[in-house]
Structure formats: C-alpha cells, structure tokens
Design a protein around this motif. Structure first.
Motif, PDB file in Angstrom:
ATOM      1  N   GLU B 245       0.827  -1.203   0.000  1.00  0.00           N
ATOM      2  CA  GLU B 245       0.000   0.000   0.000  1.00  0.00           C
ATOM      3  C   GLU B 245       0.860   1.251   0.000  1.00  0.00           C
ATOM      4  O   GLU B 245       0.574   2.217  -0.709  1.00  0.00           O
ATOM      5  CB  GLU B 245      -0.918  -0.010   1.221  1.00  0.00           C
ATOM      6  N   ASP B 246       1.945   1.244   0.787  1.00  0.00           N
ATOM      7  CA  ASP B 246       2.844   2.405   0.806  1.00  0.00           C
ATOM      8  C   ASP B 246       3.428   2.645  -0.586  1.00  0.00           C
ATOM      9  O   ASP B 246       3.531   3.785  -1.051  1.00  0.00           O
ATOM     10  CB  ASP B 246       3.993   2.194   1.807  1.00  0.00           C
ATOM     11  N   GLY B 247       3.788   1.549  -1.219  1.00  0.00           N
ATOM     12  CA  GLY B 247       4.358   1.672  -2.555  1.00  0.00           C
ATOM     13  C   GLY B 247       3.362   2.261  -3.537  1.00  0.00           C
ATOM     14  O   GLY B 247       3.705   3.121  -4.354  1.00  0.00           O
ATOM     15  N   ALA B 248       2.118   1.814  -3.430  1.00  0.00           N
ATOM     16  CA  ALA B 248       1.090   2.321  -4.334  1.00  0.00           C
ATOM     17  C   ALA B 248       0.881   3.813  -4.119  1.00  0.00           C
ATOM     18  O   ALA B 248       0.731   4.586  -5.080  1.00  0.00           O
ATOM     19  CB  ALA B 248      -0.218   1.559  -4.130  1.00  0.00           C
ATOM     20  N   LEU B 249       0.881   4.241  -2.851  1.00  0.00           N
ATOM     21  CA  LEU B 249       0.695   5.664  -2.550  1.00  0.00           C
ATOM     22  C   LEU B 249       1.882   6.486  -3.041  1.00  0.00           C
ATOM     23  O   LEU B 249       1.719   7.558  -3.625  1.00  0.00           O
ATOM     24  CB  LEU B 249       0.482   5.868  -1.044  1.00  0.00           C
ATOM     25  N   PHE B 250       3.089   5.971  -2.801  1.00  0.00           N
ATOM     26  CA  PHE B 250       4.277   6.700  -3.250  1.00  0.00           C
ATOM     27  C   PHE B 250       4.280   6.809  -4.779  1.00  0.00           C
ATOM     28  O   PHE B 250       4.523   7.874  -5.350  1.00  0.00           O
ATOM     29  CB  PHE B 250       5.557   6.011  -2.764  1.00  0.00           C
ATOM     30  N   ALA B 251       3.984   5.687  -5.434  1.00  0.00           N
ATOM     31  CA  ALA B 251       3.991   5.678  -6.900  1.00  0.00           C
ATOM     32  C   ALA B 251       2.950   6.640  -7.458  1.00  0.00           C
ATOM     33  O   ALA B 251       3.191   7.347  -8.437  1.00  0.00           O
ATOM     34  CB  ALA B 251       3.747   4.268  -7.421  1.00  0.00           C
ATOM     35  N   ALA B 252       1.787   6.693  -6.802  1.00  0.00           N
ATOM     36  CA  ALA B 252       0.739   7.611  -7.257  1.00  0.00           C
ATOM     37  C   ALA B 252       1.190   9.059  -7.095  1.00  0.00           C
ATOM     38  O   ALA B 252       0.935   9.912  -7.958  1.00  0.00           O
ATOM     39  CB  ALA B 252      -0.559   7.355  -6.492  1.00  0.00           C
ATOM     40  N   GLY B 253       1.867   9.348  -5.994  1.00  0.00           N
ATOM     41  CA  GLY B 253       2.360  10.713  -5.759  1.00  0.00           C
ATOM     42  C   GLY B 253       3.426  11.101  -6.773  1.00  0.00           C
ATOM     43  O   GLY B 253       3.414  12.207  -7.326  1.00  0.00           O
ATOM     44  N   LEU B 254       4.319  10.172  -7.033  1.00  0.00           N
ATOM     45  CA  LEU B 254       5.383  10.438  -8.006  1.00  0.00           C
ATOM     46  C   LEU B 254       4.781  10.665  -9.391  1.00  0.00           C
ATOM     47  O   LEU B 254       5.164  11.582 -10.118  1.00  0.00           O
ATOM     48  CB  LEU B 254       6.367   9.263  -8.026  1.00  0.00           C
ATOM     49  N   ARG B 255       3.807   9.843  -9.729  1.00  0.00           N
ATOM     50  CA  ARG B 255       3.142   9.945 -11.013  1.00  0.00           C
ATOM     51  C   ARG B 255       2.430  11.293 -11.158  1.00  0.00           C
ATOM     52  O   ARG B 255       2.500  11.947 -12.197  1.00  0.00           O
ATOM     53  CB  ARG B 255       2.143   8.785 -11.136  1.00  0.00           C
ATOM     54  N   ARG B 256       1.770  11.690 -10.068  1.00  0.00           N
ATOM     55  CA  ARG B 256       1.045  12.971 -10.084  1.00  0.00           C
ATOM     56  C   ARG B 256       2.010  14.124 -10.344  1.00  0.00           C
ATOM     57  O   ARG B 256       1.739  15.017 -11.166  1.00  0.00           O
ATOM     58  CB  ARG B 256       0.380  13.135  -8.714  1.00  0.00           C
ATOM     59  N   LEU B 257       3.127  14.110  -9.662  1.00  0.00           N
ATOM     60  CA  LEU B 257       4.119  15.179  -9.784  1.00  0.00           C
ATOM     61  C   LEU B 257       4.773  15.152 -11.170  1.00  0.00           C
ATOM     62  O   LEU B 257       4.952  16.195 -11.814  1.00  0.00           O
ATOM     63  CB  LEU B 257       5.164  15.020  -8.680  1.00  0.00           C
ATOM     64  N   ALA B 258       5.110  13.955 -11.628  1.00  0.00           N
ATOM     65  CA  ALA B 258       5.767  13.832 -12.935  1.00  0.00           C
ATOM     66  C   ALA B 258       4.819  14.269 -14.051  1.00  0.00           C
ATOM     67  O   ALA B 258       5.219  14.951 -14.995  1.00  0.00           O
ATOM     68  CB  ALA B 258       6.224  12.390 -13.159  1.00  0.00           C
ATOM     69  N   GLU B 259       3.545  13.901 -13.921  1.00  0.00           N
ATOM     70  CA  GLU B 259       2.581  14.315 -14.936  1.00  0.00           C
ATOM     71  C   GLU B 259       2.427  15.830 -14.939  1.00  0.00           C
ATOM     72  O   GLU B 259       2.362  16.465 -15.998  1.00  0.00           O
ATOM     73  CB  GLU B 259       1.227  13.624 -14.699  1.00  0.00           C
ATOM     74  N   HIS B 260       2.407  16.408 -13.759  1.00  0.00           N
ATOM     75  CA  HIS B 260       2.304  17.869 -13.660  1.00  0.00           C
ATOM     76  C   HIS B 260       3.472  18.544 -14.375  1.00  0.00           C
ATOM     77  O   HIS B 260       3.287  19.494 -15.141  1.00  0.00           O
ATOM     78  CB  HIS B 260       2.276  18.279 -12.185  1.00  0.00           C
ATOM     79  N   LEU B 261       4.679  18.064 -14.116  1.00  0.00           N
ATOM     80  CA  LEU B 261       5.862  18.689 -14.726  1.00  0.00           C
ATOM     81  C   LEU B 261       5.911  18.426 -16.233  1.00  0.00           C
ATOM     82  O   LEU B 261       6.292  19.301 -17.007  1.00  0.00           O
ATOM     83  CB  LEU B 261       7.138  18.194 -14.036  1.00  0.00           C
ATOM     84  N   ALA B 262       5.518  17.228 -16.652  1.00  0.00           N
ATOM     85  CA  ALA B 262       5.509  16.909 -18.082  1.00  0.00           C
ATOM     86  C   ALA B 262       4.512  17.809 -18.809  1.00  0.00           C
ATOM     87  O   ALA B 262       4.802  18.362 -19.880  1.00  0.00           O
ATOM     88  CB  ALA B 262       5.164  15.438 -18.295  1.00  0.00           C
ATOM     89  N   ARG B 263       3.341  17.991 -18.227  1.00  0.00           N
ATOM     90  CA  ARG B 263       2.344  18.889 -18.828  1.00  0.00           C
ATOM     91  C   ARG B 263       2.845  20.325 -18.843  1.00  0.00           C
ATOM     92  O   ARG B 263       2.604  21.067 -19.802  1.00  0.00           O
ATOM     93  CB  ARG B 263       1.029  18.807 -18.061  1.00  0.00           C
ATOM     94  N   ALA B 264       3.548  20.707 -17.780  1.00  0.00           N
ATOM     95  CA  ALA B 264       4.065  22.079 -17.710  1.00  0.00           C
ATOM     96  C   ALA B 264       5.079  22.326 -18.821  1.00  0.00           C
ATOM     97  O   ALA B 264       5.158  23.423 -19.375  1.00  0.00           O
ATOM     98  CB  ALA B 264       4.694  22.327 -16.337  1.00  0.00           C
ATOM     99  N   ILE B 265       5.861  21.307 -19.155  1.00  0.00           N
ATOM    100  CA  ILE B 265       6.823  21.447 -20.257  1.00  0.00           C
ATOM    101  C   ILE B 265       6.083  21.715 -21.565  1.00  0.00           C
ATOM    102  O   ILE B 265       6.444  22.607 -22.332  1.00  0.00           O
ATOM    103  CB  ILE B 265       7.693  20.166 -20.375  1.00  0.00           C
TER     104      ILE B 265
END
Lengths: 397, 397
Positions: B245-265
């Motif tokens: 569960e911790d891994g799923a939460l961490f991965a979701a957070g990382l994904r959220r942040l990475a998607e935000h930055l990718a869209r910002a580019i």
C-alpha cells in the motif's frame, strides 16, 4: 536518358482524360481516366496506413493478379473513413469505368483523394464518366484532374533507347501538402509501352518507389489513400525485359522519372519554398542510410533552420541521432552545400557566409557521411514556413 | 494527495541553489547544484539519442551503482557534439562539484543543456562553483538555473501521508521548446525523503517516466541531453518502501508530480498556446495505446487543426492510422472534448459549435476508443503556431 515534356499518354497505346464532375465545389477538373488500349501488366504500391481508404482496399485486391486495363481517379473526396458503404461506392465507380470501356471489372482500378469521411457523390460520377473525353494526348488533362491543393500539375516522360527498340515511360503525380478539409494524398501513375516480365517489374517498381516516393517527407503524415501504379502494355514490342542491360536501362529511366515526380511533390508542398535534399553516405546498411536521411529531412528543427537560412548544424546532428541507428561521432561528417561544418567528431571553423548562401537557394543539399560503410540514400524534404501553419490551421467550415 | 507549491528542496535533507556563472550571455542564472545531505539512492532515465552528450554518458555510467549524492547542472551550453574533450569537461565539472561538497567523485552527477558543438567554459564554471549558494530553500533558484528558452520555472511538490509517517517528493523540470542556437533539452529532477528499496524505486521510476515524460511531444525531436533523475535520501525514516500500500501511494504521488511537470513542459513549449491531451482507450495493449496517443499528439495535421480551432476529425483519424498499430474502423470512436465526431465506423452529425468551443480552450482533450481491449494511455502535445516557426527560424548568428 533525359526527361522530356510529356506524361502518362506519352508511351504508345494509352488514352487518358479528365472532366469536371462536380465533386469539387470549385468546378475544376476532378475526375480522370487512364486506360491502356491493350491488356497491361500492373505494379503498385499503397499506403501503409492502418485504415486504408476503400479505393485502396479494392485496388490492392485487384492488382494482385498483375493485370489491369484502366484506372479512374477522382479528386475532392477521398472516400476514406466511409466503411462498407465506401467500399461499395469504390466498387460501383470501378464498374462504371468497366462499362464505359467494355473491359472486365476486375481490370478496372480506382483511386480517390480529397476530404475524409464524406460519401462519394456517386450519381455525379456515374453521369460524368460517359462524357469524359479520352484521347491519346489526354495525359495532361488527367494530370490536372487528380490535383487537390497542388498549385501545378506534375508530369514528365522519359524515352529509353534499347538495342533495336525504343521504349517510353510516362508519369504524373499529385502532391502531399495538406489543407483543410483535405488530408492530402500522394498519387502517382506511370505508364510504359515496354514489354516487361511481371515479377521483374514488380521487384523493380517496389525498389524504385522505396528509393523515391518513400523518401520524401512534407509533414510526417501518411494518408489513407496513397497509391502509386504502373501500367505496362508492351506495345513497343520485342522480348519482355527481365533484367540484363535492357533491365538496367529501363530501371534507370523509371528511377529518373519517379525521382523527378517525387521531388516535384515536395517542391509543391504547402508553404514550402525550398527543396531539402539530404544525402547520407558511408552507412553500414541501406536501411540505416534511409532512416537517417528520412529523419533529417523530416525534422522540424532542420526544416525551420533551413527556412531561416541558419547554418545551425547542431540541429542536423541532433536529428541524425534520432533515427534509431547507431552513429559513431568520431567518423561522422556533416556538410551544408559544399561547406564542411562537422568532421570526424570535430566542429569545423567553417565559412559562415558560404553556408548561409547554401541555404538561400531553392534547393538545399545537406550531406552526412557516417564513415561506417559504403551504403547510401537520399531523402527529400522541404522547409517549414509560417505559411504552412497558416494554410493548415485556417478555419474553413 | 495534492500538489503543493515547492520543489526539489521540499523533502527533508536536500540543499540546492543557482548562480550566474557567465555561461549564458544574458547574465541569467545558468549553473545549479542539488545535493542530498545524506547518501541517497538514485534512479534515472536518459535520452535514447544515438549521440548522447558527454554529461549523459558520464551520469548514465555513475547512476548504474544506484547511489548518488549531488548533481550539477548548467544551462546555456549542452556540452554535446564535443567528443572526448567534452567528456573530460563533464568529468572535470563533476570533480569540481565533488570537491566543493567533499563527496566521492563517483557520487557527483552532471547534466547540461544549451548550445551544441561548443566546449564548456570550464574556467568560469570552476570559478562559480565555490560561490554557489546552497540552501534548504534553494530549490527555486535551482529550478531557474536549469532553464533555457522556457518562459517560467516548473516546480512542485507532493506530500504523501503513509501509515505512521509522511514523505515528500519534490521536482522541477525544464522545457522542450527549441530556439536557435539551442537544441532544447528536457531535464527533470526529483527528490524525496522517502526510504525506498532501490530495485522497486528503479522499476517504479521507469514506469512513471514512460507514462509521463515519454508521452509528451512538442516537435518530435529528442535531444542529445535529455535526463530525468530522482534522488531518495530516506530521511523520513521507517522501513524502505518496496511495494504494497505504501508503494502504491508513493507511486501515485510520483506519477502525479511527474505528470504535472511533463504537462508544464508542453504548456511552456515555444509558440504553444494550448495543451492537447490525447486519451486512447479500448486498446489491445498498453503499447498500442501509447503509440496511437503519441502519434496523434505529435501529428502536424492535428497540431495545426487545433491551432485553428478546426474540428477536422479526419486529421485525428488519419494520424491514428499512422501509429503502426492495426485499428478496426468498425469499433473506432473519436471525440473532441465531449463531442462525439466518429463512432463505430460512422461519421457523426455532431454539434459543430460545441466542437469548436472544445478546441478554443487552453486544454484540448481528444479521445479515441478502439473498442478492441482494455488498455489505455494518455499523451500530451501542443498546437503548432506560426510563432513556433518564426521562433525556430529566426536567423541569429
């Protein structure tokens, strides 16, 4: 052998013509027929698109037999994204052609180019076919009838003197620029009176298309309707050409004509003012050379740099590395025109005004030598201009 | 979990900063350092370019160990196409960093972005490194120091509440627009104080990069210098996350942040005024969905149609078929925003003004359902404007 004025009716035994059937709102010619007076061999190449248009599906099926007599082509409507109804329409259009010419339906081919997702105006086409003037000098009308956003027809012929006989190849093409609401299509038609061995012709034709039409790039998109056809009726007489010296001469003539038409398509691309010829040499394989040439010719970085007369060789270097082919920088050389800008891994202190001058002409040559073999390939692209964007984003509906 | 203001120094135990070292003629910040106070795990992804720049070569070699402490990044000069001398320069830059921080040289990473084919001004970099202010709130200066033609820094953080502990991920990125004489580079840096299992982190990071940064397209070109790095120092404490569960939460957070930055580019791409989100669903495989989403997002036809607010769905249809993936038209559905324009092989009589309106916003959604499975993918592109061409063809040397 020299290119001459002429087109698809330059070889003996071909008739062609065009008519305004009302498919285009402009009233321009939009329906063309090309027919061989005698049964002919056929070679063909088609779009690799996952959703080929119904005329492509039908014609691909019919050319598998290696024989065809005639092709009918309309512009103004691609008969694409039209499903089973579109396939029935393509079949009907071919049937009308077969009836007009009294030829077997299986030898009647079709091609379409124009707007996507709209049914063909079949009644208008049916009414126009009997009126369409067919003549031994009708190649020019045919070449005009297949155009969409092209600014000019593209046609030529080549005469090949073989021991004891002369054969002629004629061809015409339409361009690859795009404008709303059309998804433009590359269509090209070749005719010849040379007697040919079918298997040899098909192999030679495939190679020729790969080296010419498959190495041009206007905007990276492949249409649903791309079709290249050759009809060979053998009227020049003599034994079928199946290789040897006659084959080499015929292949060279076909290649010359195909390259001319492919280049003409790029030169007439929307918004384009320059042809970019990318020559790759010293490659480990033909496939590697092709991939790099095509990637550089298609790169927006390169296309905009050429547009701005900017000898920014980093963009050429950058594009070359995106072709999925290993490159060793230590043996890589890049030239713009005759100006060496990068050699064996080292940026060169080059003559900047000379490089700018090389970019200012209507034909720009970019050469890359990989220093890694003896294979070579040439691809053709065009500059990307503000006008391209404007033309392709104009809101017209 | 929500994105918050912040950046690479939001997680505990990271210092960063930037300085104007004189690499950019403009006098803007052009040298940044990011360092973890404690030894950290590292995960990374690099350009697939055949001619990776020396800093990529060096950093790729060093991250193979899975441990790193700090990264130094310069903008204004890509240290690309510089050969063996460039590799020595990258090594020297890393050595200066290691000396400043008193860390093992093997744990010092480098990244560069800017002009191609020019040696780094190593003396200026060496002189600036000791002066570079490093602070626990220096993430913003770092985010500014890595920019080239970007109009704004791109950074954010995400806080993840796990049972018994809270971990933070911070990140910043620079954009993919291009302008002479730069071949722009995508750089992104992530930090986290989460304790992580290295193998799990690397797999999760790879997946995240594939689903975000590898699915954006500005102009179809990959730079010689693209680098995405994550440093994880474990300061949040507790057992290493390796899934569950911790891994799923961490991965979701990382994904959220990475998607935000990718869209910002993409949103900050040169000349771009709209983000185009292409959602593909109903695909037979994830790879098929990715290929179609990316091809549609990268199509010049689609980019110019969106630029002109033109609901020309034939271009979407046309681009989708160019992805090298089989598509069955009879189950294909296409929507622009919420407007269904093509359904199960049939063009729809759609609400034209509504489709135009869907194209007029700053975020345009194009959805394709293949009706052939349950796999999905989303890619992000931008409109192609006249300004892009102008910016990229301006003659500046």
């Amino acid at each position: 052998m020299l290119l001459t004025a002429g087109g698809v009716t330059s070889p003996a035994g071909f008739l062609a013509g065009g008519v305004a059937a009302g498919i285009k709102a402009s009233g321009a010619l939009d329906l063309g027929i090309l027919v061989s007076e005698r049964p002919a061999l056929v070679a063909a190449a088609f779009t690799q698109h996952a959703l080929p248009a119904p005329p492509v599906v039908l014609t691909r099926e019919r050319v598998a037999r290696g024989r065809a007599r005639a092709v009918i082509v309309n512009s103004g409507n691609a008969n694409a994204a039209t499903g089973a109804a579109g396939l029935a329409d393509a079949r009907a259009m071919a049937r009308f052609l077969a009836e007009r010419l009294s030829i077997p339906e299986a030898e009647a081919l079709v091609a379409s180019t124009g707007v996507i997702g709209v049914r063909l105006p079949l009644a208008a086409i049916a009414a126009a076919i009997p009126q369409l003037p067919l003549a031994p000098d009708g190649g020019h009308a045919f070449a005009r009838a297949i155009l969409t956003t092209d600014t000019r027809p593209k046609e030529a012929a080549v005469r090949i003197v073989l021991p004891g006989r002369t054969v002629t190849i004629g061809g015409c093409a339409k361009g690859a620029g795009m404008i709303h609401p059309n998804l433009a299509t590359m269509l090209a038609f070749f005719t010849t009176d040379a007697p040919l061995d079918l298997a040899w012709l098909q192999a030679t034709f495939r190679q020729t298309v790969n080296d010419t039409f498959n190495l041009i790039d206007v905007d990276g998109d492949t249409s649903t309707n791309d079709t290249v056809l050759l009809l060979a009726n053998g009227l020049a007489g003599g034994p079928p050409i199946a290789g040897g010296e006659d084959g080499a001469l015929f292949a060279a003539g076909l290649r010359r004509l195909a390259e001319h038409l492919a280049r003409a398509i790029v030169q007439d691309a929307e918004g384009a003012t320059k042809l970019i010829e990318v020559r790759v040499s010293g490659a480990p394989s033909r496939e590697a050379a092709r991939a790099i040439a095509r990637t550089v010719a298609g790169s927006l970085m390169v296309k905009t740099a050429v547009h701005g007369n900017d000898p920014n060789w980093g963009r050429i270097y950058g594009a070359a590395g995106n072709a999925g082919v290993p490159i060793d920088e230590r043996t890589l050389t890049i030239a713009i025109g005759n100006v060496l800008v990068f050699r064996h891994g080292q940026p060169q202190a080059y003559d900047h005004p000379a490089a700018v001058a090389a970019l200012q002409g209507s034909e720009v040559v970019i050469a890359l030598d990989l220093g890694a073999g003896s294979a070579a390939a040439t691809a053709w692209g065009c500059n990307l201009s503000e006008q391209y964007v404007t033309l392709n984003s104009v809101y017209t509906t």
